[in-house]
Write an enzyme that holds these catalytic residues in place. Structure first.
Site, PDB file in Angstrom:
ATOM      1  N   ASN A   1     -10.155   0.046  -0.488  1.00 13.53           N
ATOM      2  CA  ASN A   1      -8.754   0.193  -0.723  1.00 13.53           C
ATOM      3  C   ASN A   1      -8.085  -0.342  -1.855  1.00 13.53           C
ATOM      4  OD1 ASN A   1      -5.941   0.065  -0.345  1.00 13.53           O
ATOM      5  ND2 ASN A   1      -5.841  -1.142   1.885  1.00 13.53           N
TER       6      ASN A   1
ATOM      7  N   HIS B   1      -3.435   7.200   2.342  1.00 18.09           N
ATOM      8  CA  HIS B   1      -3.789   5.964   1.703  1.00 18.09           C
ATOM      9  C   HIS B   1      -5.211   5.577   2.327  1.00 18.09           C
ATOM     10  CE1 HIS B   1      -3.876   1.873   0.738  1.00 18.09           C
ATOM     11  NE2 HIS B   1      -3.579   1.641   1.796  1.00 18.09           N
TER      12      HIS B   1
ATOM     13  N   CYS C   1       0.787  -1.273   0.265  1.00 15.28           N
ATOM     14  CA  CYS C   1       0.006   0.120  -0.034  1.00 15.28           C
ATOM     15  C   CYS C   1       0.896   1.256   0.073  1.00 15.28           C
ATOM     16  CB  CYS C   1      -0.799   0.056   1.173  1.00 15.28           C
ATOM     17  SG  CYS C   1      -2.128  -1.118   0.835  1.00 15.28           S
TER      18      CYS C   1
HETATM   19  N1  COA Z   1     -18.714  -8.188   8.995  1.00 13.55           N
HETATM   20  C1  COA Z   1     -19.154  -8.745  10.401  1.00 13.55           C
HETATM   21  N2  COA Z   1     -18.213  -9.021  11.390  1.00 13.55           N
HETATM   22  C2  COA Z   1     -17.061  -9.288  11.105  1.00 13.55           C
HETATM   23  C3  COA Z   1     -16.400  -8.908   9.587  1.00 13.55           C
HETATM   24  C4  COA Z   1     -17.585  -8.748   8.746  1.00 13.55           C
HETATM   25  N3  COA Z   1     -16.989  -8.042   7.412  1.00 13.55           N
HETATM   26  N4  COA Z   1     -15.271  -8.987   9.691  1.00 13.55           N
HETATM   27  C5  COA Z   1     -14.797  -9.424  10.878  1.00 13.55           C
HETATM   28  N5  COA Z   1     -15.929  -9.648  11.467  1.00 13.55           N
HETATM   29  C6  COA Z   1     -16.011  -9.801  13.253  1.00 13.55           C
HETATM   30  C7  COA Z   1     -14.931 -10.895  13.470  1.00 13.55           C
HETATM   31  O1  COA Z   1     -15.192 -12.259  13.277  1.00 13.55           O
HETATM   32  C8  COA Z   1     -14.854 -10.504  15.024  1.00 13.55           C
HETATM   33  O2  COA Z   1     -15.813 -11.415  15.631  1.00 13.55           O
HETATM   34  P1  COA Z   1     -15.698 -11.940  17.090  1.00 13.55           P
HETATM   35  O3  COA Z   1     -15.350 -10.938  18.130  1.00 13.55           O
HETATM   36  O4  COA Z   1     -16.945 -12.768  17.276  1.00 13.55           O
HETATM   37  O5  COA Z   1     -14.438 -12.878  16.847  1.00 13.55           O
HETATM   38  C9  COA Z   1     -15.393  -9.212  15.182  1.00 13.55           C
HETATM   39  O6  COA Z   1     -15.885  -8.771  13.968  1.00 13.55           O
HETATM   40  C10 COA Z   1     -14.161  -8.356  15.308  1.00 13.55           C
HETATM   41  O7  COA Z   1     -13.134  -8.434  14.498  1.00 13.55           O
HETATM   42  P2  COA Z   1     -11.810  -7.563  14.361  1.00 13.55           P
HETATM   43  O8  COA Z   1     -10.872  -8.378  13.429  1.00 13.55           O
HETATM   44  O9  COA Z   1     -10.998  -7.429  15.576  1.00 13.55           O
HETATM   45  O10 COA Z   1     -12.405  -6.333  13.575  1.00 13.55           O
HETATM   46  P3  COA Z   1     -11.604  -4.856  13.586  1.00 13.55           P
HETATM   47  O11 COA Z   1     -12.400  -3.815  14.422  1.00 13.55           O
HETATM   48  O12 COA Z   1     -10.264  -4.878  13.780  1.00 13.55           O
HETATM   49  O13 COA Z   1     -11.823  -4.691  12.020  1.00 13.55           O
HETATM   50  C11 COA Z   1     -10.621  -4.602   9.911  1.00 13.55           C
HETATM   51  C12 COA Z   1     -11.571  -5.583  11.163  1.00 13.55           C
HETATM   52  C13 COA Z   1      -9.887  -5.744   9.271  1.00 13.55           C
HETATM   53  C14 COA Z   1     -11.697  -3.558   9.267  1.00 13.55           C
HETATM   54  C15 COA Z   1      -9.487  -3.822  10.663  1.00 13.55           C
HETATM   55  O14 COA Z   1      -8.762  -4.608  11.470  1.00 13.55           O
HETATM   56  C16 COA Z   1      -8.634  -2.907   9.956  1.00 13.55           C
HETATM   57  O15 COA Z   1      -9.236  -2.217   8.903  1.00 13.55           O
HETATM   58  N6  COA Z   1      -7.359  -3.461   9.599  1.00 13.55           N
HETATM   59  C17 COA Z   1      -6.499  -2.780   8.882  1.00 13.55           C
HETATM   60  C18 COA Z   1      -6.370  -3.153   7.697  1.00 13.55           C
HETATM   61  C19 COA Z   1      -5.316  -2.345   6.658  1.00 13.55           C
HETATM   62  O16 COA Z   1      -5.258  -1.196   6.924  1.00 13.55           O
HETATM   63  N7  COA Z   1      -5.134  -3.415   5.867  1.00 13.55           N
HETATM   64  C20 COA Z   1      -4.394  -2.954   4.593  1.00 13.55           C
HETATM   65  C21 COA Z   1      -3.006  -2.507   4.970  1.00 13.55           C
HETATM   66  S1  COA Z   1      -2.674  -1.109   4.313  1.00 13.55           S
END
Ligand code: COA
Length: 331
Positions: free
Chosen positions: A286, A256, A116
């Site tokens: 993204n 980004h 990214c």
């Molecule tokens: N819909 C509903 N629930 C979802 C889900 C979705 N699309 N994706 C994950 N969940 C659930 C998980 O299973 C988890 O459930 P649990 O608590 O029962 O296990 C809960 O939501 C929380 O998951 P978590 O991974 O902690 O969520 P989060 O708040 O961290 O959000 C991302 C997930 C991926 C959106 C977030 O971590 C993120 O944006 N990370 C950075 C990603 C990024 O920038 N990547 C590119 C690099 S530049």
């Protein structure tokens, strides 16, 4: 003669027509529009459909958009750098294919891989060729067909990514405009948290790797989030400090587009109100290397000569960085 700066003198962009909405994703995986919007800020993303179309197709459209807008002869381009994580093929470089598509008969071309942060790495690399006096016209394109490595059964990643491409032209200027400063970082220890498991030389493609879904993005979302939020904000604050810029001096943050919460934390750290933040994550998600140039493309008409822009990114690698650009023209 004064120092030669690499000025951005034109921008172009392309997003595919197909819109994948949160509502459609609700019918594919166990998720909801409310969850996706509140956790990421994303409402929809673009997906490139069509047999035989890959990253080079989108990059070609973005560059042709740029060249046509400014009536520039593609044969006058000296160098093309393509930032991508989803090349058309392992080799040759996607940039070679794009240059041929666009008729850049006199350009040499190559790819840069920095996930990214790829566009920022490529922009700063391209700027060096201008600043050194070696080249006069360099195009930097950021393009990714993320849908080609997304598992649409994995709700934690398929909601985030989209496809798109954006390009900028760099030309020399003796004025104090263009790419003025950059802080670029990488830490390969972060690879474990965000990578594609198979398809490289360590684990070439096999029936087993395909069955195990190892050609898709593997991401530990929460860990990536924590690193991204800290490092993108830190590096943006550092580049402002190093250049004596306060929040009032900065016209735009060009972040980004990974997650709205990461962008907001960066803007807060820079003391910038949300009106000064380019934000199109709600429409494109993204697009990896495409996010920053797509913002410049969409905001071009609002940018004024002399505007101070801070471009900031974080991505797989880990890689991250910020670049200080003074805008060089009025549209
Ligand atoms: N819909 C509903 N629930 C979802 C889900 C979705 N699309 N994706 C994950 N969940 C659930 C998980 O299973 C988890 O459930 P649990 O608590 O029962 O296990 C809960 O939501 C929380 O998951 P978590 O991974 O902690 O969520 P989060 O708040 O961290 O959000 C991302 C997930 C991926 C959106 C977030 O971590 C993120 O944006 N990370 C950075 C990603 C990024 O920038 N990547 C590119 C690099 S530049």
């Amino acid at each position: 003669m004064g120092k030669i700066h690499a000025a951005i003198t034109a921008v172009g962009g392309y997003v595919p027509e197909y819109i994948l909405t949160n509502q459609e994703l609700e019918s594919i995986v166990d998720t909801s529009d409310e969850w996706i919007t509140s956790r990421t800020g994303i409402k929809e993303r673009r997906i490139l459909k069509g047999e035989g179309l890959g990253t080079s197709y989108m990059a070609t459209q973005a560059i042709n958009n740029l060249l046509q807008k400014k009536n520039i002869d593609p044969a006058s381009i000296d160098l093309l750098i393509c930032a991508t994580t989803t090349p058309d093929m392992q080799f040759p470089a996607t940039a070679n294919l794009i240059a041929a598509n666009c008729g850049m008969t006199n350009a040499f071309s190559y790819d840069i891989s920095a996930a990214c942060s790829g566009f920022l790495y490529a922009l700063n690399t391209g700027a060096q060729f201008i600043e050194s006096g070696r080249n006069k016209r360099v195009i930097v394109v950021g393009a990714d067909k993320m849908s080609s490595i997304v598992d649409y059964q994995d709700r934690t990643t398929c909601i985030i990514f989209g496809d798109g491409a954006g390009a900028v032209l760099l030309e020399p200027s003796e004025e104090e405009v263009g790419v003025l400063d950059a802080i670029l970082k990488s830490d390969g220890n972060g690879w474990v948290h965000l990578h594609q498991k198979a398809g490289g030389s360590v684990k070439p493609a096999s029936i087993e790797t395909v069955m195990a879904k190892e050609h898709y993005i593997y991401q530990e979302g929460q860990t990536v989030f924590k690193f991204a939020v800290k490092n993108m904000a830190d590096v943006s604050a550092q580049i402002m400090e190093r250049n004596g810029l306060s929040g009032d001096d900065v016209a735009w943050l060009v972040p980004h587009q990974a997650n709205l919460r990461i962008i907001s934390a960066t803007a807060d750290r820079m003391n910038l109100p949300e009106e000064k933040v380019m934000l199109n994550i709600q429409r494109y998600g993204n697009t990896t290397s495409g996010t920053i140039p797509l913002c410049l493309w969409e905001w071009e008409s609002q940018l004024k000569k002399g505007d101070n822009l801070i471009l900031a990114a974080f991505g797989g690698g880990f890689t991250w960085g910020a670049t200080y650009v003074k805008w060089a023209y009025n549209s």
